[in-house]
Motif scaffolding. Structure first.
Motif, PDB file in Angstrom:
ATOM      1  N   LYS A  68       0.783  -1.126   0.173  1.00 51.18           N
ATOM      2  CA  LYS A  68       0.028  -0.200  -0.065  1.00 51.18           C
ATOM      3  C   LYS A  68       0.826   1.133  -0.308  1.00 51.18           C
ATOM      4  O   LYS A  68       0.871   2.343  -0.651  1.00 51.18           O
ATOM      5  N   LYS A  69       1.744   1.694   0.728  1.00 46.47           N
ATOM      6  CA  LYS A  69       3.011   2.189   0.295  1.00 46.47           C
ATOM      7  C   LYS A  69       3.388   2.338  -0.717  1.00 46.47           C
ATOM      8  O   LYS A  69       3.648   3.613  -1.225  1.00 46.47           O
ATOM      9  N   ASP A  70       3.100   1.404  -1.515  1.00 49.13           N
ATOM     10  CA  ASP A  70       4.710   1.932  -3.101  1.00 49.13           C
ATOM     11  C   ASP A  70       3.116   2.398  -3.530  1.00 49.13           C
ATOM     12  O   ASP A  70       3.760   3.443  -4.429  1.00 49.13           O
ATOM     13  N   LEU A  71       2.346   2.401  -3.275  1.00 51.70           N
ATOM     14  CA  LEU A  71       0.820   3.121  -4.090  1.00 51.70           C
ATOM     15  C   LEU A  71       0.939   4.186  -3.780  1.00 51.70           C
ATOM     16  O   LEU A  71       0.354   5.451  -4.048  1.00 51.70           O
ATOM     17  N   LEU A  72       0.666   4.357  -2.285  1.00 56.42           N
ATOM     18  CA  LEU A  72       1.120   6.105  -2.121  1.00 56.42           C
ATOM     19  C   LEU A  72       2.112   6.672  -2.729  1.00 56.42           C
ATOM     20  O   LEU A  72       2.143   7.900  -3.696  1.00 56.42           O
ATOM     21  N   LEU A  73       3.062   5.803  -2.489  1.00 56.93           N
ATOM     22  CA  LEU A  73       4.378   6.742  -3.174  1.00 56.93           C
ATOM     23  C   LEU A  73       4.480   7.460  -4.693  1.00 56.93           C
ATOM     24  O   LEU A  73       4.711   8.240  -5.615  1.00 56.93           O
ATOM     25  N   ALA A  74       3.360   6.113  -5.188  1.00 55.94           N
ATOM     26  CA  ALA A  74       3.204   6.367  -6.926  1.00 55.94           C
ATOM     27  C   ALA A  74       2.308   7.706  -7.027  1.00 55.94           C
ATOM     28  O   ALA A  74       2.497   8.117  -8.298  1.00 55.94           O
ATOM     29  N   ILE A  75       1.546   7.455  -5.795  1.00 56.36           N
ATOM     30  CA  ILE A  75       0.805   8.855  -6.106  1.00 56.36           C
ATOM     31  C   ILE A  75       1.696  10.205  -5.890  1.00 56.36           C
ATOM     32  O   ILE A  75       1.120  11.123  -6.507  1.00 56.36           O
ATOM     33  N   VAL A  76       1.916  10.256  -4.509  1.00 56.23           N
ATOM     34  CA  VAL A  76       2.857  11.714  -3.842  1.00 56.23           C
ATOM     35  C   VAL A  76       3.904  12.039  -4.876  1.00 56.23           C
ATOM     36  O   VAL A  76       4.240  13.401  -5.487  1.00 56.23           O
ATOM     37  N   PRO A  78       5.290  11.332  -7.717  1.00 56.56           N
ATOM     38  CA  PRO A  78       5.246  12.168  -9.029  1.00 56.56           C
ATOM     39  C   PRO A  78       4.512  13.134  -9.267  1.00 56.56           C
ATOM     40  O   PRO A  78       4.729  14.457  -9.304  1.00 56.56           O
ATOM     41  N   ALA A  79       2.980  13.208  -8.400  1.00 59.60           N
ATOM     42  CA  ALA A  79       2.533  14.899  -8.080  1.00 59.60           C
ATOM     43  C   ALA A  79       4.132  15.756  -7.329  1.00 59.60           C
ATOM     44  O   ALA A  79       3.849  17.108  -7.591  1.00 59.60           O
ATOM     45  N   MET A  80       4.607  14.760  -6.472  1.00 58.62           N
ATOM     46  CA  MET A  80       5.308  16.416  -6.380  1.00 58.62           C
ATOM     47  C   MET A  80       6.858  16.424  -6.743  1.00 58.62           C
ATOM     48  O   MET A  80       6.328  17.756  -6.871  1.00 58.62           O
ATOM     49  N   THR A  81       7.221  15.377  -8.022  1.00 57.00           N
ATOM     50  CA  THR A  81       8.317  16.327  -8.480  1.00 57.00           C
ATOM     51  C   THR A  81       8.144  16.937 -10.446  1.00 57.00           C
ATOM     52  O   THR A  81       8.261  17.878 -10.533  1.00 57.00           O
ATOM     53  N   LYS A  82       6.785  16.125 -10.507  1.00 53.38           N
ATOM     54  CA  LYS A  82       6.725  17.158 -11.583  1.00 53.38           C
ATOM     55  C   LYS A  82       5.596  17.282 -11.796  1.00 53.38           C
ATOM     56  O   LYS A  82       4.870  17.927 -13.011  1.00 53.38           O
ATOM     57  N   LEU A  83       4.641  17.762 -11.006  1.00 51.82           N
ATOM     58  CA  LEU A  83       3.131  18.326 -10.691  1.00 51.82           C
ATOM     59  C   LEU A  83       3.199  19.933  -9.804  1.00 51.82           C
ATOM     60  O   LEU A  83       2.938  20.985 -10.174  1.00 51.82           O
ATOM     61  N   ILE A  84       2.995  19.202  -8.851  1.00 52.63           N
ATOM     62  CA  ILE A  84       3.226  20.097  -7.673  1.00 52.63           C
ATOM     63  C   ILE A  84       4.598  21.368  -7.684  1.00 52.63           C
ATOM     64  O   ILE A  84       4.303  22.104  -7.579  1.00 52.63           O
ATOM     65  N   ALA A  85       5.528  20.876  -7.117  1.00 52.01           N
ATOM     66  CA  ALA A  85       6.772  21.689  -7.470  1.00 52.01           C
ATOM     67  C   ALA A  85       6.880  22.387  -8.819  1.00 52.01           C
ATOM     68  O   ALA A  85       7.088  23.516  -7.967  1.00 52.01           O
ATOM     69  N   PRO A  86       6.260  22.267  -9.844  1.00 50.29           N
ATOM     70  CA  PRO A  86       6.340  22.880 -10.978  1.00 50.29           C
ATOM     71  C   PRO A  86       5.784  24.520 -11.089  1.00 50.29           C
ATOM     72  O   PRO A  86       5.601  25.165 -10.863  1.00 50.29           O
ATOM     73  N   SER A 141      11.441  14.795  -0.081  1.00 50.91           N
ATOM     74  CA  SER A 141      10.507  15.569  -1.305  1.00 50.91           C
ATOM     75  C   SER A 141      10.472  16.326  -1.775  1.00 50.91           C
ATOM     76  O   SER A 141      11.100  16.897  -2.921  1.00 50.91           O
ATOM     77  N   PHE A 142       9.650  16.817  -0.435  1.00 46.07           N
ATOM     78  CA  PHE A 142       8.969  17.984  -0.179  1.00 46.07           C
ATOM     79  C   PHE A 142      10.013  19.108   0.044  1.00 46.07           C
ATOM     80  O   PHE A 142      10.235  19.683  -0.637  1.00 46.07           O
ATOM     81  N   GLN A 143      11.289  18.397   0.750  1.00 47.38           N
ATOM     82  CA  GLN A 143      12.181  19.789   0.952  1.00 47.38           C
ATOM     83  C   GLN A 143      12.901  20.521   0.022  1.00 47.38           C
ATOM     84  O   GLN A 143      13.302  21.135  -0.330  1.00 47.38           O
ATOM     85  N   ARG A 144      13.392  19.204  -0.390  1.00 46.95           N
ATOM     86  CA  ARG A 144      14.226  19.622  -1.713  1.00 46.95           C
ATOM     87  C   ARG A 144      13.367  19.507  -3.217  1.00 46.95           C
ATOM     88  O   ARG A 144      14.499  21.028  -3.919  1.00 46.95           O
TER      89      ARG A 144
END
Length: 221
Positions: A68-76, A78-86, A141-144
């Motif tokens: 289940k954690k892999d599923l969480l990371l699969a959501i968050v 990519p969203a963090m690095t490719k969508l949310i951060a930009p 990831s959030f900090q970086r």
């Protein structure tokens, strides 16, 4: 999902997963997981509930995601690095590239900008707020990808206002931290409490008091 998919979610579902396009079942799994994680939190959501909402067998989830954690990371992740951060940086750049006469004008623009951002990305931000404290991978990831870049831009603006004698002489990182934490507190409470029909919330007053609170502590009297 009963609600229309937020724009960030549509973009996430278009991303490659380990170089491969998502299957229809994988897309449904992610949609269902996003909805449940936002509604109930990661810990309270079971893979059986996710499977039921997605209309797939529970074993299908584990063919794509080992845990289940892999599923969480699969959501968050990519969203963090490719969508949310930009998006965060692009939104902040519009604010930070503007010339302001005073620090309170910058604060007001930041608040308005973040409110619009949260309206469009409420589900993923709710997941981030709920889960970042409990997952070191997400914290890093959030900090970086988000925090470091935002703090760098804001520190330069703070230094400029200090040079003009409009802010007190504290380390720029301290001023940024105090400002950002206060703004985040206001925006989150406004979004998750102040918009409720039964909430006793005067948004104009709360916004102005938030700005005045920051300026009383950081401004030059």
């Amino acid at each position: 999902m009963e609600e229309s998919i937020e724009q960030w979610m549509e973009d996430l579902l278009k991303l490659d997963t380990a170089g491969d396009k998502m299957t229809e079942k994988q897309t449904k799994i992610l949609q269902s997981a996003i909805a449940l994680f936002a509604e109930k939190g990661y810990s309270a959501s079971s893979t059986s509930e996710i499977a039921q909402r997605a209309g797939v067998a529970e074993g299908t989830i584990f063919r794509h995601y080992k845990t289940k954690k892999d599923l969480l990371l699969a959501i968050v992740a990519p969203a963090m690095t490719k969508l949310i951060a930009p998006f965060v940086l692009r939104g902040f750049n519009k604010v930070l590239d503007t010339e302001y006469e005073s620090y309170d004008q910058l604060i007001r623009s930041m608040i308005e900008n973040r409110i619009e951002f949260l309206k469009k990305h409420k589900s993923i931000l709710k997941i981030l707020v709920q889960e970042i404290p409990f997952h070191p991978e997400l914290q890093a990831s959030f900090q970086r990808d988000v925090l470091a870049k935002v703090l760098e831009r804001l520190s330069k603006l703070v230094a400029k206002f200090q040079a003009q004698g409009k802010l007190i002489e504290l380390p720029t990182t301290t001023i940024v931290r105090l400002t950002v934490s206060t703004i985040i507190g206001y925006v989150l409470v406004r979004s998750f409490y102040g918009e409720r029909p039964d909430a006793d919330w005067d948004d104009d007053r709360e916004r102005e008091e938030t700005i005045a609170f920051i300026m009383r502590g950081l401004g030059i009297s």
